[in-house]
Write a protein that holds these residues in place. Structure first.
Motif, mmCIF file in Angstrom:
data_model
loop_
_atom_site.group_PDB
_atom_site.id
_atom_site.type_symbol
_atom_site.label_atom_id
_atom_site.label_comp_id
_atom_site.label_asym_id
_atom_site.label_seq_id
_atom_site.Cartn_x
_atom_site.Cartn_y
_atom_site.Cartn_z
ATOM 1 N N ARG A 78 0.825 -1.206 0.000
ATOM 2 C CA ARG A 78 0.000 0.000 0.000
ATOM 3 C C ARG A 78 0.863 1.262 0.000
ATOM 4 O O ARG A 78 0.516 2.264 -0.626
ATOM 5 N N ALA A 79 1.988 1.204 0.705
ATOM 6 C CA ALA A 79 2.870 2.370 0.745
ATOM 7 C C ALA A 79 3.651 2.545 -0.555
ATOM 8 O O ALA A 79 3.913 3.665 -0.991
ATOM 9 N N LEU A 80 3.989 1.412 -1.197
ATOM 10 C CA LEU A 80 4.840 1.455 -2.388
ATOM 11 C C LEU A 80 4.051 1.656 -3.672
ATOM 12 O O LEU A 80 4.570 2.220 -4.641
ATOM 13 N N GLU A 81 2.823 1.197 -3.701
ATOM 14 C CA GLU A 81 2.050 1.185 -4.944
ATOM 15 C C GLU A 81 0.804 2.048 -4.775
ATOM 16 O O GLU A 81 -0.105 1.714 -3.996
ATOM 17 N N ARG A 82 0.746 3.145 -5.547
ATOM 18 C CA ARG A 82 -0.361 4.090 -5.386
ATOM 19 C C ARG A 82 -1.351 4.038 -6.537
ATOM 20 O O ARG A 82 -2.373 4.698 -6.500
ATOM 21 N N GLY A 83 -1.066 3.317 -7.613
ATOM 22 C CA GLY A 83 -1.961 3.277 -8.748
ATOM 23 C C GLY A 83 -1.687 2.072 -9.619
ATOM 24 O O GLY A 83 -0.783 1.262 -9.351
ATOM 25 N N PRO A 84 -2.436 1.924 -10.716
ATOM 26 C CA PRO A 84 -2.277 0.750 -11.593
ATOM 27 C C PRO A 84 -0.858 0.622 -12.145
ATOM 28 O O PRO A 84 -0.373 -0.498 -12.341
ATOM 29 N N ARG A 85 -0.188 1.765 -12.393
ATOM 30 C CA ARG A 85 1.160 1.678 -12.961
ATOM 31 C C ARG A 85 2.156 1.069 -11.976
ATOM 32 O O ARG A 85 3.231 0.642 -12.358
ATOM 33 N N ASP A 86 1.800 1.071 -10.693
ATOM 34 C CA ASP A 86 2.743 0.647 -9.668
ATOM 35 C C ASP A 86 2.555 -0.797 -9.216
ATOM 36 O O ASP A 86 3.142 -1.222 -8.229
ATOM 37 N N ARG A 87 1.711 -1.557 -9.933
ATOM 38 C CA ARG A 87 1.373 -2.898 -9.446
ATOM 39 C C ARG A 87 2.561 -3.843 -9.404
ATOM 40 O O ARG A 87 2.518 -4.859 -8.739
ATOM 41 N N HIS A 88 3.600 -3.521 -10.109
ATOM 42 C CA HIS A 88 4.741 -4.445 -10.165
ATOM 43 C C HIS A 88 5.927 -3.950 -9.352
ATOM 44 O O HIS A 88 7.030 -4.465 -9.497
ATOM 45 N N VAL A 89 5.734 -2.929 -8.518
ATOM 46 C CA VAL A 89 6.840 -2.465 -7.671
ATOM 47 C C VAL A 89 7.211 -3.539 -6.661
ATOM 48 O O VAL A 89 8.390 -3.842 -6.455
ATOM 49 N N LEU A 90 6.224 -4.145 -6.016
ATOM 50 C CA LEU A 90 6.460 -5.245 -5.077
ATOM 51 C C LEU A 90 5.715 -6.464 -5.611
ATOM 52 O O LEU A 90 4.483 -6.554 -5.528
ATOM 53 N N ARG A 91 6.469 -7.395 -6.186
ATOM 54 C CA ARG A 91 5.860 -8.534 -6.870
ATOM 55 C C ARG A 91 5.847 -9.767 -5.962
ATOM 56 O O ARG A 91 6.852 -10.072 -5.322
ATOM 57 N N ALA A 92 4.721 -10.452 -5.968
ATOM 58 C CA ALA A 92 4.644 -11.764 -5.328
ATOM 59 C C ALA A 92 4.940 -12.808 -6.393
ATOM 60 O O ALA A 92 4.238 -12.890 -7.404
ATOM 61 N N GLU A 93 6.000 -13.560 -6.212
ATOM 62 C CA GLU A 93 6.363 -14.615 -7.151
ATOM 63 C C GLU A 93 6.287 -15.951 -6.428
ATOM 64 O O GLU A 93 6.114 -16.012 -5.201
ATOM 65 N N ASP A 94 6.409 -17.005 -7.164
ATOM 66 C CA ASP A 94 6.225 -18.342 -6.604
ATOM 67 C C ASP A 94 7.187 -18.570 -5.447
ATOM 68 O O ASP A 94 8.393 -18.695 -5.634
ATOM 69 N N GLY A 95 6.649 -18.569 -4.230
ATOM 70 C CA GLY A 95 7.470 -18.873 -3.066
ATOM 71 C C GLY A 95 8.237 -17.689 -2.513
ATOM 72 O O GLY A 95 9.094 -17.869 -1.640
ATOM 73 N N GLY A 96 7.959 -16.449 -2.979
ATOM 74 C CA GLY A 96 8.706 -15.322 -2.452
ATOM 75 C C GLY A 96 8.290 -14.001 -3.056
ATOM 76 O O GLY A 96 7.190 -13.873 -3.611
ATOM 77 N N TYR A 97 9.170 -13.011 -2.978
ATOM 78 C CA TYR A 97 8.843 -11.656 -3.396
ATOM 79 C C TYR A 97 10.050 -11.019 -4.089
ATOM 80 O O TYR A 97 11.203 -11.405 -3.882
ATOM 81 N N ARG A 98 9.744 -9.996 -4.885
ATOM 82 C CA ARG A 98 10.787 -9.231 -5.563
ATOM 83 C C ARG A 98 10.388 -7.748 -5.531
ATOM 84 O O ARG A 98 9.317 -7.364 -5.994
ATOM 85 N N LEU A 99 11.270 -6.905 -4.990
ATOM 86 C CA LEU A 99 11.053 -5.457 -4.985
ATOM 87 C C LEU A 99 11.760 -4.851 -6.193
ATOM 88 O O LEU A 99 12.943 -5.134 -6.426
ATOM 89 N N CYS A 100 11.062 -4.039 -6.963
ATOM 90 C CA CYS A 100 11.623 -3.440 -8.179
ATOM 91 C C CYS A 100 11.676 -1.923 -8.024
ATOM 92 O O CYS A 100 10.791 -1.188 -8.493
ATOM 93 N N VAL A 101 12.673 -1.450 -7.310
ATOM 94 C CA VAL A 101 12.920 -0.021 -7.099
ATOM 95 C C VAL A 101 14.364 0.250 -7.511
ATOM 96 O O VAL A 101 15.265 -0.522 -7.146
ATOM 97 N N PRO A 102 14.651 1.299 -8.289
ATOM 98 C CA PRO A 102 16.037 1.590 -8.676
ATOM 99 C C PRO A 102 16.942 1.723 -7.452
ATOM 100 O O PRO A 102 16.553 2.316 -6.434
ATOM 101 N N ALA A 103 18.139 1.177 -7.552
ATOM 102 C CA ALA A 103 19.063 1.207 -6.415
ATOM 103 C C ALA A 103 19.357 2.630 -5.962
ATOM 104 O O ALA A 103 19.530 2.891 -4.766
ATOM 105 N N GLU A 104 19.389 3.590 -6.920
ATOM 106 C CA GLU A 104 19.700 4.970 -6.544
ATOM 107 C C GLU A 104 18.567 5.628 -5.763
ATOM 108 O O GLU A 104 18.749 6.719 -5.220
ATOM 109 N N HIS A 105 17.413 4.981 -5.688
ATOM 110 C CA HIS A 105 16.307 5.497 -4.904
ATOM 111 C C HIS A 105 16.309 4.923 -3.483
ATOM 112 O O HIS A 105 15.372 5.194 -2.725
#
Length: 577
Positions: A78-105
């Motif tokens: 909820r904090a990371l994703e504010r709209g439809p474009r942000d649905r893949h910022v924090l992804r639930a994948e099979d058996g775990g998760y992946r955060l997709c934020v640029p390292a410089e951020h």
């Protein structure tokens, strides 16, 4: 806006939070903060659910941990994703998760990157590049890393980041020493050694900084104290670096023992960043110093560029002073401190003699040599009288907010605001994209053409210190004209508040009559008035709170007027319109 610019920003140093645009969500729950830390520090990587559980709860995670993890992930999404474009910022994948934020951020990853840049620059002999990278890294360090985050991963990363911070501060000391700034290096070390008394590297760097600054006795005392601490607390002896430094200092004392063993100190600080203009004043300084030696003061109000001009002169004319150049900031120093610094720096064997004898030996020494003694931020002529009156063939160069009009034989080089075209060049130094902007001249005028304020404005226009969009010229003018923002619009690297503090210090020392006159004169923008011979006018001129206008007339400088009306004497921070 680029996709990476639209991504959220994550802070892990000083606070654990997520920022989207102007919305900041602080992550205060200890386990949830730990989950965010694991994903952020491994951004772009797949992190299994089992790895997350071990990182946050350890090897014996309770049964409730799986449900709690799902709850924490939902809150973070909820904090990371504010709209439809942000649905893949924090992804639930099979058996775990992946955060997709640029390292410089992510501030902790950016801190590590900048620390690596600094180390690489130092290994390649680039002390300036090293210090620049460390400066940017320091801007990210807002306090304890991962505050409140629980679990073994957070504890490990907290220690790792804090260790990197200490190593970076030690590297800064090495770079300052390598760039000929031993006194700044020593000042950096004071707090470090107090915080880490058993860190042999830091204590050795402190000793080296003191020694290179001419404070030989203090350097020896520090190394002796280190030996005592190591023996008492750890039962060990100092390593080879500390031993070599100790032997070097003792050898230097033995060389001095038979009599005077002169040194050729090179203590002038690094050349000022972005220095522009001042051709007339630099030429005047060169003419005044000449070949016969001279005592000169570069004078002007706070932020006008006195130290930068004096240091630039010293670098340009280093070859004219083959017997050495010393530098000392006089804030809080006594005349005895100044005298001791000079005899140590030049290697004059007079440390334990009475002050009068030391003065005589120093005067005789400087009379026969071509050296430069640069004394910065003199507030009282009594601090330096023995040098001003006894410099011989050497040059004594002072900087001060005061004119010292009553000092016989002291020549003055007054500084006022830069020429408008030079001020524009300085503004464009860190912000070349604003060249030609129609509001650029207005920004320069609001800054009073004063270098320190212009530098702060340049950083606002050209850098991105807070992680938000760069300020436009028109936007900065609007902020400067806003009564609720004013000076705070220039609060980059504390430059703007440095000008305020400097002018405030001088104003607070004025007599009541001079303060009242200054307020009255400041209330009429840009108006010139006839000089008169009142004591109040003389006091304001002496403190550089008035500057010459047309022949026989004067005016209040723009920034002085703004500080007086908006802050120094009335409690606010508004710039003049």
């Amino acid at each position: 806006m680029h996709a990476d610019e639209a991504a959220p920003r994550i802070r892990l140093i000083g606070v654990v939070s997520v920022t989207r645009g102007d919305q900041v969500v602080e992550v205060s729950r200890s386990r949830q903060a730990a989950v965010l830390a694991v994903l952020a520090l491994r951004t772009g990587e797949f992190v299994s659910r089992e790895a997350l559980l071990r990182a946050v709860w350890g090897d014996r995670a309770p049964e409730s941990s799986v449900g709690n993890l799902h709850t924490y992930i939902s809150g973070l999404r909820r904090a990371l994703e504010r709209g439809p474009r942000d649905r893949h910022v924090l992804r639930a994948e099979d058996g775990g998760y992946r955060l997709c934020v640029p390292a410089e951020h992510i501030d902790a990853l950016e801190f590590r990157r900048l620390s690596g840049v600094a180390n690489l620059a130092w290994s390649e002999g680039d002390a300036t590049g090293c210090l620049t990278a460390l400066d940017f890294a320091d801007e990210l360090w807002l306090g304890t890393p991962l505050p409140g985050a629980a679990g073994p991963f957070a504890e490990h990363e907290r220690s790792r980041l804090e260790r990197s911070r200490v190593e970076g501060r030690g590297l800064r000391v090495e770079a300052l020493l390598g760039s000929g700034q031993p006194e700044r290096a020593a000042a950096e070390c004071v707090g470090l050694v107090r915080e880490h008394p058993l860190d042999e590297r830091l204590a050795t760097l402190f000793g080296a900084s003191l020694f290179r600054s001419g404070r030989v006795d203090d350097a020896l005392a520090e190394l002796v104290a280190l030996r005592t601490r190591l023996r008492t607390e750890l039962g060990v002896r100092p390593g080879p670096e500390a031993v070599r430094l100790h032997e070097e200092i003792l050898a230097s004392q033995e060389r001095e023992a038979p009599g005077v063993q002169p040194r050729r100190p090179a203590q002038i600080p690094h050349r000022p960043w972005g220095f522009v203009g001042r051709s007339r004043e630099l030429a005047e300084l060169a003419q005044l110093t000449g070949r016969t030696g001279q005592a000169v003061v570069v004078t002007g109000h706070a932020g006008i560029g006195k130290t930068a001009t004096a240091v630039e002169f010293a670098h340009r004319h280093r070859d004219a002073f083959p017997d050495g150049q010393t530098f000392l900031n006089l804030r809080g120093r006594t005349a005895e401190d100044v005298l001791d610094h000079q005899v140590r720096a030049f290697g004059i064997g007079a440390r334990d003699l009475p002050a009068a004898t030391k003065t005589a030996q120093l005067s005789a020494f400087l009379a026969e040599r071509r050296a430069l003694v640069l004394l910065d931020d003199v507030t009282d002529l009594a601090q330096v009288r023995q040098l001003v009156e006894g410099h011989g063939r050497s040059t004594v160069l002072l900087t001060s907010r005061y004119r010292f009009s009553g000092a016989a034989g002291l020549r003055r080089v007054p500084l006022t605001g830069l020429a408008p075209e030079t001020a524009r060049d300085l503004l464009c130094g860190a912000a070349p994209s604003v060249y030609g902007d129609p509001s650029l001249e207005t920004v320069a005028a609001r800054c009073g053409y004063v270098p320190l304020a212009l530098r702060a404005a340049s950083l606002r226009l050209g850098l991105d210190p807070g992680g938000f969009a760069r300020t436009s010229c028109a936007g900065l003018v609007e902020e400067l004209d806003d009564d609720t923002i004013g000076w705070d619009a220039l609060a980059v690297d504390d430059d703007a508040t440095s000008v305020l503090r400097g002018i405030e210090e001088v104003c607070r020392a004025l007599s009541a009559q001079a303060r009242e006159l200054l307020v009255r004169l400041s209330e009429v923008p840009g108006e010139e008035f006839d000089w008169d011979r009142t004591r109040a006018v003389a006091e304001l001129r002496e403190a550089n709170l008035l500057e010459p206008g047309a022949p026989g007339r004067g005016r209040v400088p723009v920034l002085v007027r703004g500080c007086v009306l908006g802050g120094v004497l009335r409690g606010g921070r508004r710039l003049p319109r």
